[in-house]
Design a protein around this motif. Structure first.
Motif, PDB file in Angstrom:
ATOM      1  N   ASN A 296      61.624  74.729  40.662  1.00 35.08           N
ATOM      2  CA  ASN A 296      62.986  75.126  40.297  1.00 35.08           C
ATOM      3  C   ASN A 296      64.019  74.485  41.222  1.00 35.08           C
ATOM      4  OD1 ASN A 296      65.281  77.415  40.898  1.00 35.08           O
ATOM      5  ND2 ASN A 296      64.780  77.239  38.712  1.00 35.08           N
ATOM      6  N   THR A 297      63.697  74.390  42.497  1.00 35.18           N
ATOM      7  CA  THR A 297      64.619  73.751  43.439  1.00 35.18           C
ATOM      8  C   THR A 297      64.804  72.277  43.102  1.00 35.18           C
ATOM      9  OG1 THR A 297      63.857  75.296  45.136  1.00 35.18           O
ATOM     10  CG2 THR A 297      65.078  73.367  45.874  1.00 35.18           C
ATOM     11  N   ALA A 298      63.727  71.608  42.719  1.00 39.93           N
ATOM     12  CA  ALA A 298      63.837  70.205  42.330  1.00 39.93           C
ATOM     13  C   ALA A 298      64.669  70.050  41.064  1.00 39.93           C
ATOM     14  CB  ALA A 298      62.438  69.624  42.134  1.00 39.93           C
ATOM     15  N   VAL A 299      64.498  70.966  40.102  1.00 40.12           N
ATOM     16  CA  VAL A 299      65.275  70.888  38.859  1.00 40.12           C
ATOM     17  C   VAL A 299      66.756  71.103  39.145  1.00 40.12           C
ATOM     18  CG1 VAL A 299      65.661  72.003  36.640  1.00 40.12           C
ATOM     19  CG2 VAL A 299      63.333  71.544  37.397  1.00 40.12           C
ATOM     20  N   ILE A 300      67.071  72.093  40.001  1.00 41.31           N
ATOM     21  CA  ILE A 300      68.473  72.329  40.354  1.00 41.31           C
ATOM     22  C   ILE A 300      69.052  71.114  41.073  1.00 41.31           C
ATOM     23  CG2 ILE A 300      70.027  73.777  41.720  1.00 41.31           C
ATOM     24  CD1 ILE A 300      68.963  75.093  39.202  1.00 41.31           C
ATOM     25  N   ALA A 301      68.259  70.471  41.933  1.00 42.08           N
ATOM     26  CA  ALA A 301      68.731  69.270  42.615  1.00 42.08           C
ATOM     27  C   ALA A 301      69.005  68.140  41.631  1.00 42.08           C
ATOM     28  CB  ALA A 301      67.697  68.836  43.655  1.00 42.08           C
ATOM     29  N   LEU A 302      68.198  68.012  40.590  1.00 40.52           N
ATOM     30  CA  LEU A 302      68.448  66.989  39.574  1.00 40.52           C
ATOM     31  C   LEU A 302      69.730  67.299  38.795  1.00 40.52           C
ATOM     32  CD1 LEU A 302      64.785  66.509  38.292  1.00 40.52           C
ATOM     33  CD2 LEU A 302      66.196  64.773  39.404  1.00 40.52           C
ATOM     34  N   LEU A 303      69.976  68.587  38.531  1.00 38.75           N
ATOM     35  CA  LEU A 303      71.239  68.947  37.872  1.00 38.75           C
ATOM     36  C   LEU A 303      72.432  68.660  38.782  1.00 38.75           C
ATOM     37  CD1 LEU A 303      70.218  72.331  36.181  1.00 38.75           C
ATOM     38  CD2 LEU A 303      70.439  70.098  35.089  1.00 38.75           C
ATOM     39  N   ASP A 304      72.251  68.894  40.092  1.00 41.55           N
ATOM     40  CA  ASP A 304      73.320  68.568  41.032  1.00 41.55           C
ATOM     41  C   ASP A 304      73.605  67.073  41.076  1.00 41.55           C
ATOM     42  OD1 ASP A 304      73.893  71.136  41.735  1.00 41.55           O
ATOM     43  OD2 ASP A 304      72.550  71.178  43.466  1.00 41.55           O
TER      44      ASP A 304
ATOM     45  N   ILE B  97      79.348  61.713  49.170  1.00 37.56           N
ATOM     46  CA  ILE B  97      78.063  62.269  48.711  1.00 37.56           C
ATOM     47  C   ILE B  97      77.862  63.617  49.385  1.00 37.56           C
ATOM     48  CG2 ILE B  97      75.579  61.900  48.610  1.00 37.56           C
ATOM     49  CD1 ILE B  97      77.076  59.952  46.966  1.00 37.56           C
ATOM     50  N   PRO B  98      78.025  64.727  48.668  1.00 37.40           N
ATOM     51  CA  PRO B  98      77.725  66.037  49.265  1.00 37.40           C
ATOM     52  C   PRO B  98      76.222  66.294  49.236  1.00 37.40           C
ATOM     53  CG  PRO B  98      78.456  66.333  47.022  1.00 37.40           C
ATOM     54  CD  PRO B  98      78.533  64.849  47.297  1.00 37.40           C
ATOM     55  N   ALA B  99      75.821  67.366  49.895  1.00 43.57           N
ATOM     56  CA  ALA B  99      74.396  67.732  49.860  1.00 43.57           C
ATOM     57  C   ALA B  99      74.020  68.156  48.459  1.00 43.57           C
ATOM     58  CB  ALA B  99      74.122  68.863  50.851  1.00 43.57           C
ATOM     59  N   ILE B 100      72.845  67.712  48.019  1.00 44.61           N
ATOM     60  CA  ILE B 100      72.381  68.081  46.684  1.00 44.61           C
ATOM     61  C   ILE B 100      72.088  69.576  46.622  1.00 44.61           C
ATOM     62  CG2 ILE B 100      70.626  67.641  44.948  1.00 44.61           C
ATOM     63  CD1 ILE B 100      72.552  65.354  45.493  1.00 44.61           C
ATOM     64  N   VAL B 101      71.482  70.100  47.665  1.00 38.89           N
ATOM     65  CA  VAL B 101      71.219  71.532  47.772  1.00 38.89           C
ATOM     66  C   VAL B 101      71.942  72.024  49.000  1.00 38.89           C
ATOM     67  CG1 VAL B 101      69.468  73.300  48.026  1.00 38.89           C
ATOM     68  CG2 VAL B 101      68.991  71.270  46.667  1.00 38.89           C
ATOM     69  N   GLU B 102      72.717  73.080  48.850  1.00 33.69           N
ATOM     70  CA  GLU B 102      73.507  73.567  49.961  1.00 33.69           C
ATOM     71  C   GLU B 102      72.636  74.213  51.013  1.00 33.69           C
ATOM     72  OE1 GLU B 102      76.427  76.070  48.362  1.00 33.69           O
ATOM     73  OE2 GLU B 102      77.527  74.487  47.319  1.00 33.69           O
ATOM     74  N   ASP B 103      73.286  74.590  52.108  1.00 33.40           N
ATOM     75  CA  ASP B 103      72.532  75.178  53.203  1.00 33.40           C
ATOM     76  C   ASP B 103      71.951  76.517  52.783  1.00 33.40           C
ATOM     77  OD1 ASP B 103      75.461  76.363  55.028  1.00 33.40           O
ATOM     78  OD2 ASP B 103      74.811  76.544  52.939  1.00 33.40           O
ATOM     79  N   GLU B 104      71.118  77.048  53.666  1.00 29.16           N
ATOM     80  CA  GLU B 104      70.354  78.252  53.322  1.00 29.16           C
ATOM     81  C   GLU B 104      71.249  79.458  53.147  1.00 29.16           C
ATOM     82  OE1 GLU B 104      67.338  78.878  56.166  1.00 29.16           O
ATOM     83  OE2 GLU B 104      66.233  77.053  55.692  1.00 29.16           O
ATOM     84  N   SER B 105      72.449  79.406  53.699  1.00 25.76           N
ATOM     85  CA  SER B 105      73.346  80.551  53.552  1.00 25.76           C
ATOM     86  C   SER B 105      73.802  80.751  52.132  1.00 25.76           C
ATOM     87  CB  SER B 105      74.559  80.387  54.471  1.00 25.76           C
ATOM     88  OG  SER B 105      75.286  79.225  54.093  1.00 25.76           O
ATOM     89  N   SER B 106      73.835  79.673  51.327  1.00 22.87           N
ATOM     90  CA  SER B 106      74.256  79.796  49.930  1.00 22.87           C
ATOM     91  C   SER B 106      73.123  80.162  49.018  1.00 22.87           C
ATOM     92  CB  SER B 106      74.887  78.469  49.465  1.00 22.87           C
ATOM     93  OG  SER B 106      73.912  77.446  49.499  1.00 22.87           O
ATOM     94  N   ASP B 107      71.917  80.106  49.496  1.00 19.87           N
ATOM     95  CA  ASP B 107      70.748  80.450  48.681  1.00 19.87           C
ATOM     96  C   ASP B 107      70.059  81.632  49.324  1.00 19.87           C
ATOM     97  OD1 ASP B 107      68.665  80.555  47.005  1.00 19.87           O
ATOM     98  OD2 ASP B 107      67.803  78.603  47.489  1.00 19.87           O
ATOM     99  N   SER B 108      70.125  82.737  48.656  1.00 18.78           N
ATOM    100  CA  SER B 108      69.567  83.957  49.239  1.00 18.78           C
ATOM    101  C   SER B 108      68.075  83.905  49.391  1.00 18.78           C
ATOM    102  CB  SER B 108      69.964  85.166  48.377  1.00 18.78           C
ATOM    103  OG  SER B 108      69.454  85.009  47.075  1.00 18.78           O
ATOM    104  N   GLU B 109      67.410  83.165  48.556  1.00 19.40           N
ATOM    105  CA  GLU B 109      65.953  83.117  48.594  1.00 19.40           C
ATOM    106  C   GLU B 109      65.445  82.062  49.557  1.00 19.40           C
ATOM    107  OE1 GLU B 109      64.690  82.567  44.653  1.00 19.40           O
ATOM    108  OE2 GLU B 109      65.229  84.576  43.999  1.00 19.40           O
ATOM    109  N   GLY B 110      66.276  81.041  49.863  1.00 20.73           N
ATOM    110  CA  GLY B 110      65.829  79.993  50.761  1.00 20.73           C
ATOM    111  C   GLY B 110      64.980  78.983  50.058  1.00 20.73           C
ATOM    112  N   GLY B 111      64.767  77.855  50.635  1.00 24.84           N
ATOM    113  CA  GLY B 111      63.943  76.807  50.044  1.00 24.84           C
ATOM    114  C   GLY B 111      62.657  76.640  50.787  1.00 24.84           C
TER     115      GLY B 111
END
Length: 890
Positions: free
Chosen positions: A751-759, A807-821
């Motif tokens: 799911n993280t990879a799919v979200i990164a592709l959408l980003d 170029i921003p980060a494809i996936v934001e830092d851990e603070s924006s993702d409650s579940e973490g990567g």
């Protein structure tokens, strides 16, 4: 002479027969009468009317009995057999003729005979005898009338006329009462026969005084039989010593038989004492008081069987005391007869002894033990034990069924009933969780259900039926309409095991389960059907599920596209208040009203949590949430725990639509304006691949996941019998949606990879918007022909796109993702290069590089979990994502 007399008698009867039929005048029609007499004589003489063959008649009735039993008419066969035996017991030489006549008169007895018709032949029940209580109820007397003074002067009996006696009437003899009121009591005394008294004293062998300690008292077998029967009945005897403390019975060794070896008689008496010992323990156990109704019923059933056993012992005593026919007095014969007669009650005594220590811990252990013992007795073909234990079992079962019947008929529980496996856990629970939280099943060690083992297969239906009634009470539709006209099926020995004298062939456990399921069905199906119909019609369960599919799962792509585009336009406008929940709610209601109707859209509420810093990732769409007001009965099916999963899928769809929306804003004309041919070709390729990726993902999510799972869920929900089954179906449905939509925790890396592709799609749009803005600023400073663009137009263009090319980060830092990567070298889905200003070419190359890295990782992960989880949809998605794997990348 006998033959001549017989011929004369036949000739006279023939003449009488001809006269009664033809009615001819013998004087005028002599010739006709003679001819008719000759014809009748020849006809009668040609037949030999022999008696009916009784063996053929018996064979015919035996054939009928077998035919009835083959056609499963055992009741009819038993009724016929009993009545044939009753007729055969009558003494008459014409019995075979009677039975043969009945056979000839019968007409298809298998189809036309009804056992219920035999009730009409029973004589009417005589009226009960008249009692003083009935007389006083109809004509009560008054206490005042009893003590009222009587005026003897009025209407005295002396004034009445004395009836005249007939002349020939004899005067009644005087009685002793008329002569003298005194009565001689000696007239009632019967003289005593001294010889009889002497015999009675001699028979009391226990009163004989012994001169020496080692001297033995000789007794007869009749005396030993009487003492043995008394001992078996639980009475005190002289031949047997009873120890009340240890519950032991011993043989008194001072009594012997003069005609038998002492060792032989001692062995026989010891075996009889062993039977009495077990019976004595059983009698003492029934005298112990118990406070539990289940055990009280069991004790009452055992006492009844002991009473029947004592009645059988009394019949044996009567046979020896007042024999109707000569009886051989034999202690050995009594032993054999008592051993056979006592076998069922001794098995019961052993069963009680084995289960007695566990009764205080498990109050229904006797039901389980009796159930097992009945099965063992059936397998051993012990019919007498099978009947005894089965009768006790069903009698005790009726007491255990009382709380079950109360729960299944009224939805009520007894006060502090620890024996019932249902109890109220939280009486103050909300109506929305009534089905799942208010009542629970009582469980013991190792999470085992606190109910008899043979009832556990039906425990869930019993539990759900009571909850259905409580549910109906909360809905306000519980009342007389729920009273079923169908009578309750009987649950006793005759219904389960049949009335045949033979042991049933089918296992007792199967017979009981079939009968108990019928008993449960008579109460379960009625309440469950009414509740199910009410949920489907009054609360439109199926319509709500379809509405959820529409606005949560994107069931209608065009409507969901309109809703998503409306949100994206307000987001990109950069105006304050775009995320106001009132505006978003009105927006959603206006778009979805065409498909859902105004009544359903009024229940729809859209919320958006404001973030302090704007997010450039599609993860920022997780702040937008949709709520739908559900009625509390439906919330027992669509539980609160399912709503976050619906919200996850809704957010995932918004993220896909967001990437597609931004990619479509990068028009082909804007790419065509790129001067560098290599970068222009790279832009075309990236735009095509990213749009293709979002289309494949959206098609997979809506068609392969949502449509198929929803169709299966709707089909299963329409067949569900109760709320428990509906809730289970819905829980499995949302769990399947979460799993196949790549939103479960074990699929987090994919799911993280799919979200990164959408980003990457969002990033590609930002890069091209920045490049277009720079080109626009360079061209529109001076318009060809000497004109200068106005200041307002330049501000408008700058306001439309204020983002710089970086170029921003494809996936934001851990603070924006409650579940973490998940961390790892192979599963790293973040851009390795930190955000910063880059040129247009570097940005496109970075996007291409990340796409080439992330897509194979997602495909490999899908193939891996597809092999482990056996989900064909994952394998199908992987195949669609690598359709161009053989092509060379430019």
């Amino acid at each position: 002479m006998v033959a001549m007399a017989q011929s004369a008698r036949v000739a006279a009867l023939t003449e009488e027969l001809v006269q009664s039929i033809l009615r001819f005048d013998h004087e005028t029609n002599k010739e006709a009468c003679r001819r008719a007499r000759d014809i009748a004589t020849k006809g009668l003489g040609a037949h030999q009317y022999a008696r009916t063959n009784q063996f053929d008649v018996q064979a015919s009735f035996a054939g009928l009995d077998e035919k009835f039993r083959v056609l499963n008419r055992d009741g009819l066969a038993d009724a016929l057999d009993a009545r044939v035996k009753e007729i055969n017991e009558r003494r008459s030489k014409w019995i075979p003729e009677y039975l043969s006549l009945l056979l000839q008169l019968s007409d298809q007895p298998t189809e036309n005979s009804k056992i219920e018709a035999l009730q009409l032949l029973r004589p009417p029940t005589p009226p009960p005898p008249l009692t003083w209580k009935q007389i006083l109820e109809e004509d009560p007397y008054s206490d005042e009338d009893i003590w009222k003074d009587v005026d003897y002067a009025l209407e005295s009996s002396e004034d009445e006329k004395t009836p005249k006696r007939r002349a020939n009437a004899k005067p009644s003899p005087p009685t002793s009462v008329e002569d003298d009121d005194a009565y001689d009591p000696e007239a009632c005394v019967v003289p005593v026969d001294a010889a009889v008294v002497k015999e009675v004293e001699v028979a009391q062998f226990w009163k004989h005084e012994l001169k020496e300690e080692e001297q033995k008292v000789e007794i007869t077998e009749l005396q030993a039989i009487r003492e043995t029967l008394f001992m078996l009945a639980g009475l005190q005897t002289s031949l047997y010593h009873t120890d009340k403390h240890s519950f032991n019975i011993r043989v008194n060794q001072k009594y012997i038989f003069s005609h038998a070896i002492q060792r032989t008689t001692n062995h026989l008496l010891h075996e009889l004492a062993g039977m009495g010992r077990r019976l004595y323990r059983l009698r003492q156990w029934t005298k112990r008081p118990s406070s539990l109704p289940l055990i009280q019923t069991f004790e009452a059933a055992v006492r009844r069987r002991l009473s029947d056993y004592d009645r059988s012992l009394a019949l044996l005593q009567r046979r020896y005391l007042v024999p109707g026919i000569p009886v051989a007095v034999s202690l050995l014969g009594l032993h054999d007869e008592v051993r056979i007669m006592s076998r069922p009650i001794l098995r019961l005594a052993q069963t009680v002894t084995d289960m007695e220590p566990q009764l205080l811990v498990n109050p229904f252990i006797h039901l389980e033990t009796l159930f097992d013992q009945i099965s063992f007795a059936q397998m051993a073909l012990e019919r007498d034990i099978f009947d005894l234990l089965s009768g006790i079992f069903f009698q005790c079962l009726q007491t255990y069924l009382k709380p079950i019947r109360k729960w299944m008929e009224a939805g009520e529980l007894g006060t502090n009933d620890e024996t019932f496996f249902v109890f109220e856990n939280d009486s103050s629970s909300e109506a929305s969780s009534l089905w799942h939280d208010r009542f629970v099943l009582r469980r013991g060690k190792e999470n085992a259900l606190r109910s008899p083992a043979f009832l556990q297969p039906a425990a869930q239906k019993i539990f759900n039926t009571g909850k259905s009634l409580v549910f109906l009470k909360e809905l306000g539709i519980y009342g007389a309409a729920l009273d079923s006209s169908e009578p309750e099926p009987r649950l006793d020995h005759e219904t389960v095991c049949g009335t045949s004298f033979e042991t049933p062939l089918s296992p007792f456990s199967e017979l009981f389960q079939a009968a108990f399921q019928r008993w449960i069905k008579s109460k379960y199906s009625f309440a469950a059907t009414i509740l199910r119909q009410h949920l489907f019609t009054q609360y439109a369960l199926m319509e709500i599920l379809r509405n959820f599919k529409l606005f949560y799962l994107g069931g209608d792509g065009s409507i969901f596209q309109d809703f998503a585009d409306a949100i994206f336009e307000r987001m990109d406008a950069g105006q304050r208040g775009w995320d106001d929940r009132f505006l978003l709610t009105e927006l959603a209601r206006g778009i979805f009203s065409a498909a859902l109707g105004r009544v359903n859209t009024e229940k729809l509420v859209v919320r958006s949590a404001r973030s302090k810093t704007p997010s450039r990732s599609v993860k920022g769409l997780g702040n937008v949430s949709v709520d739908y007001a559900l009625p509390w009965p439906i919330m027992n099916i669509i539980q609160r725990s399912s709503m976050p999963i619906y919200q996850q899928i809704f957010t995932f769809l918004l993220q896909i639509y967001r990437a597609k929306y931004l990619l479509q804003r990068v028009s082909l004309q804007s790419i065509h304006g790129v001067k560098d041919a290599r970068l222009r070709q790279l832009s075309y390729k990236l735009r095509h691949r990213l749009i293709w990726f979002t289309d494949v993902l959206r098609s997979y999510l809506t068609e392969a996941v949502v449509d198929r799972s929803t169709e299966d869920m709707i089909a299963a929900m329409s067949k569900a019998e109760d709320i428990d089954e509906m809730a289970t179906i819905h829980i499995k449905y949302v769990a399947r949606l979460q799993e196949q939509a790549l939103l479960s925790q074990n699929l987090k890396p994919i799911n993280t990879a799919v979200i990164a592709l959408l980003d990457l799609g969002v990033l590609f749009s930002e890069v091209h918007c920045g490049n277009s803005r720079d080109s626009l600023q360079g061209k529109n400073q001076t318009v060809p022909g000497g004109k200068q663009t106005s200041r307002d137009e330049t501000k408008a263009s700058l306001k439309a796109s204020r983002r710089k090319s970086f170029i921003p980060a494809i996936v934001e830092d851990e603070s924006s993702d409650s579940e973490g990567g998940d961390e790892g070298t192979d599963g790293d889905t973040t851009v390795s290069k930190p955000p910063g200003k880059c040129s247009f070419e570097e940005s496109l190359q970075t996007i291409d590089k990340e796409f080439v890295r992330l897509l194979p990782f997602a495909i490999a992960g899908l193939r891996s979990v597809g092999r482990v989880g056996a989900e064909p949809v994952w394998e199908m998605l992987a195949e669609r994502l690598e359709w161009d794997k053989t092509k060379d990348r430019i």
